[in-house]
Motif scaffolding. Structure first.
Motif, PDB file in Angstrom:
ATOM      1  N   UNK A 276      -2.780   2.492   5.821  1.00  0.00           N
ATOM      2  CA  UNK A 276      -1.873   1.361   5.588  1.00  0.00           C
ATOM      3  C   UNK A 276      -1.145   1.531   4.265  1.00  0.00           C
ATOM      4  N   UNK A 277       0.086   1.058   4.225  1.00  0.00           N
ATOM      5  CA  UNK A 277       0.813   0.898   2.970  1.00  0.00           C
ATOM      6  C   UNK A 277       1.116  -0.571   2.740  1.00  0.00           C
ATOM      7  N   UNK A 278       1.381  -0.928   1.488  1.00  0.00           N
ATOM      8  CA  UNK A 278       1.766  -2.300   1.160  1.00  0.00           C
ATOM      9  C   UNK A 278       0.603  -3.280   1.113  1.00  0.00           C
ATOM     10  N   UNK A 279      -0.619  -2.788   1.256  1.00  0.00           N
ATOM     11  CA  UNK A 279      -1.758  -3.716   1.320  1.00  0.00           C
ATOM     12  C   UNK A 279      -2.713  -3.574   0.145  1.00  0.00           C
ATOM     13  N   UNK A 280      -2.587  -2.498  -0.635  1.00  0.00           N
ATOM     14  CA  UNK A 280      -3.580  -2.239  -1.682  1.00  0.00           C
ATOM     15  C   UNK A 280      -2.947  -1.467  -2.839  1.00  0.00           C
ATOM     16  N   UNK A 281      -3.719  -1.298  -3.882  1.00  0.00           N
ATOM     17  CA  UNK A 281      -3.290  -0.593  -5.091  1.00  0.00           C
ATOM     18  C   UNK A 281      -3.062   0.893  -4.822  1.00  0.00           C
ATOM     19  N   UNK A 282      -3.483   1.350  -3.642  1.00  0.00           N
ATOM     20  CA  UNK A 282      -3.297   2.752  -3.257  1.00  0.00           C
ATOM     21  C   UNK A 282      -3.100   2.803  -1.749  1.00  0.00           C
ATOM     22  N   UNK A 283      -2.606   3.927  -1.234  1.00  0.00           N
ATOM     23  CA  UNK A 283      -2.542   4.047   0.225  1.00  0.00           C
ATOM     24  C   UNK A 283      -3.951   3.822   0.781  1.00  0.00           C
ATOM     25  N   UNK A 284      -4.040   3.024   1.836  1.00  0.00           N
ATOM     26  CA  UNK A 284      -5.357   2.533   2.252  1.00  0.00           C
ATOM     27  C   UNK A 284      -5.737   3.116   3.608  1.00  0.00           C
ATOM     28  N   UNK A 285      -6.621   4.090   3.561  1.00  0.00           N
ATOM     29  CA  UNK A 285      -7.104   4.645   4.833  1.00  0.00           C
ATOM     30  C   UNK A 285      -8.224   3.747   5.360  1.00  0.00           C
ATOM     31  N   UNK A 286      -8.217   3.500   6.658  1.00  0.00           N
ATOM     32  CA  UNK A 286      -9.243   2.637   7.245  1.00  0.00           C
ATOM     33  C   UNK A 286     -10.143   3.449   8.168  1.00  0.00           C
ATOM     34  N   UNK A 287     -11.261   3.901   7.610  1.00  0.00           N
ATOM     35  CA  UNK A 287     -12.242   4.611   8.438  1.00  0.00           C
ATOM     36  C   UNK A 287     -12.891   3.655   9.429  1.00  0.00           C
ATOM     37  N   UNK A 288     -12.974   2.375   9.053  1.00  0.00           N
ATOM     38  CA  UNK A 288     -13.564   1.387   9.967  1.00  0.00           C
ATOM     39  C   UNK A 288     -12.718   1.283  11.233  1.00  0.00           C
TER      40      UNK A 288
END
Ligand SMILES: Cc1cc2nc3c(=O)[nH]c(=O)nc-3n(C[C@H](O)[C@H](O)[C@H](O)COP(=O)(O)OP(=O)(O)OC[C@H]3O[C@@H](n4cnc5c(N)ncnc54)[C@H](O)[C@@H]3O)c2cc1C
Length: 362
Positions: A276-288
């Motif tokens: 994801x972009x735009x959701x966190x202080x860094x690009x956010x990979x979601x392993x979940x």
């Protein structure tokens, strides 16, 4: 504007040596982020080392099937490269979703990765911002926070990382090549490169002082359909409210809802990558999300479950509460389309290996 000195270098080792010789030195590449910040006196380098003419502007194919992109390659050149468009379409799409044509012509890959994580309060110098002035507070918390982070934020900072390119590179498990002033070279998985804000939001990456990015290595393309989707307030020249980079492989000819799997039924997701972009202080990979997709039917119900898993720890700040559901829906739609692309291409009939990079987010 404050006075500063300037030199242009033509050799990578000379560049890091020049930066190391002056404590207040910074590299400048396209200048599209740094110069804005200097005009506002948010960045105050005493010396600029211009690395824009370094011979690091090529894209090379690697023996293992991956590619290496030089740090000075323009964003527009990466997006237009035939090898990138064919093997890593998610990267090309992400780049073309960013900024404007003029900016992409100036912006470099290294500069894009290192543009400051920011929010409007970071630029508004009368406000409290722990990222700009450590210890001055965060006026975005309790303030106007419509665009801010919903994952991984802290009491010190709720800014989001602005890069589209880095989100796609996260899904592609890129590795970043770094050259230090002593001549040593190291590579860092992009999942380990960026930091969450914690109580030191002014430190955004694991880059050491004086280290320079020389290139980015993309591993061989993962099997499956790739897609980047960016949701924003206007169609161009705007940062993401939410973006998703997805790679989905299925056992199917057609992919998603109603698709026909290898055995004639609904297709099955073999593997997936979600960032994801735009959701966190860094690009956010979601392993979940990825875990909840694997070996599940390629249906909207599966995608919704993945979206719930991805946003399980999401927290709104008031003004940005809507982003949590927006992120879920953006993920569902992106997965659906990526799975259909995978099916249409007739790819991904085998189970890919799990990438070995650090992931840094869940
Ligand atoms: C109006 C506007 C809209 C934008 N919209 C978007 C958008 O929608 N999506 C998006 O992704 N981006 C967007 N951007 C940001 C843009 O992509 C970045 O400004 C650009 O990528 C930065 O690259 P640069 O080469 O100009 O970096 P510079 O400004 O030259 O440098 C940025 C930082 O990186 C450091 N640096 C640069 N190269 C290296 C290197 N090789 N090694 C170590 N340090 C280095 C510099 O010291 C500096 O701190 C936007 C920018 C503007 C101004």
């Amino acid at each position: 504007m404050r006075p500063f000195t300037y030199e242009r270098v033509t050799d990578a080792r000379a560049a890091v040596a020049a930066a190391a010789s002056r404590p207040g030195a910074k590299f400048i590449s396209g200048g599209t982020n740094l110069l804005d910040l200097m005009k506002l006196e948010i960045e105050r380098p005493d010396h600029l080392v211009d690395i824009s003419r370094l011979p690091l502007g090529t894209i090379e194919e690697l023996p293992d099937g991956g590619v290496r992109i030089g740090a000075q390659t323009a964003n527009s050149d990466v997006a237009a490269d035939a090898r990138v468009r064919t093997a890593y379409p998610v990267l090309s799409e992400a780049l073309l979703a960013g900024a404007s044509g003029q900016l992409r012509n100036m912006a470099s890959v290294g500069g894009n990765l290192l543009q400051r994580t920011r929010c409007p309060y970071f630029y508004y110098t009368d406000s409290g911002c722990n990222k700009r002035d450590p210890g001055s507070g965060c006026d975005a918390i309790g303030g106007f926070n419509r665009t801010h982070a919903i994952l991984g934020a802290s009491d010190a900072c709720i800014a989001t990382h602005p890069s589209d390119m880095a989100v796609a590179m996260t899904a592609l498990e890129a590795r970043i090549e770094l050259l230090d002033a002593d001549g040593s070279v190291r590579t860092v998985a992009i999942g380990d490169f960026y930091r969450l804000p914690g109580d030191t939001p002014h430190i955004e990456t694991v880059l050491r002082p004086g280290e320079m990015i020389t290139g980015v290595v993309l591993p061989p393309p993962p099997p499956g359909g790739q897609l980047y989707r960016k949701v924003r307030d206007r169609a161009s020249y705007e940062f993401a409210l939410v973006s998703v980079a997805a790679v989905v492989s299925t056992d199917a000819g057609t992919g998603a809802d109603g698709g026909t799997g290898a055995g004639g039924g609904t297709a099955t997701v073999m593997d997936a990558r979600v960032a994801f972009g735009g959701v966190a202080h860094k690009p956010w990979r979601s392993l979940a999300a990825e875990d909840s997709l694997r070996e599940r039917p390629a249906t909207m119900a599966t995608y919704r479950a993945a979206a719930e898993a991805a946003m399980r720890d999401a927290v709104g700040q008031g003004g940005n509460d809507f982003k949590i559901e927006l992120a879920r829906r953006t993920l569902c739609r992106t997965l659906d389309e990526a799975a259909r692309t995978a099916g249409a291409a007739g790819t991904a009939r085998r189970r890919p290996g799990r990438g070995g990079n650090g992931h840094g987010a869940s």
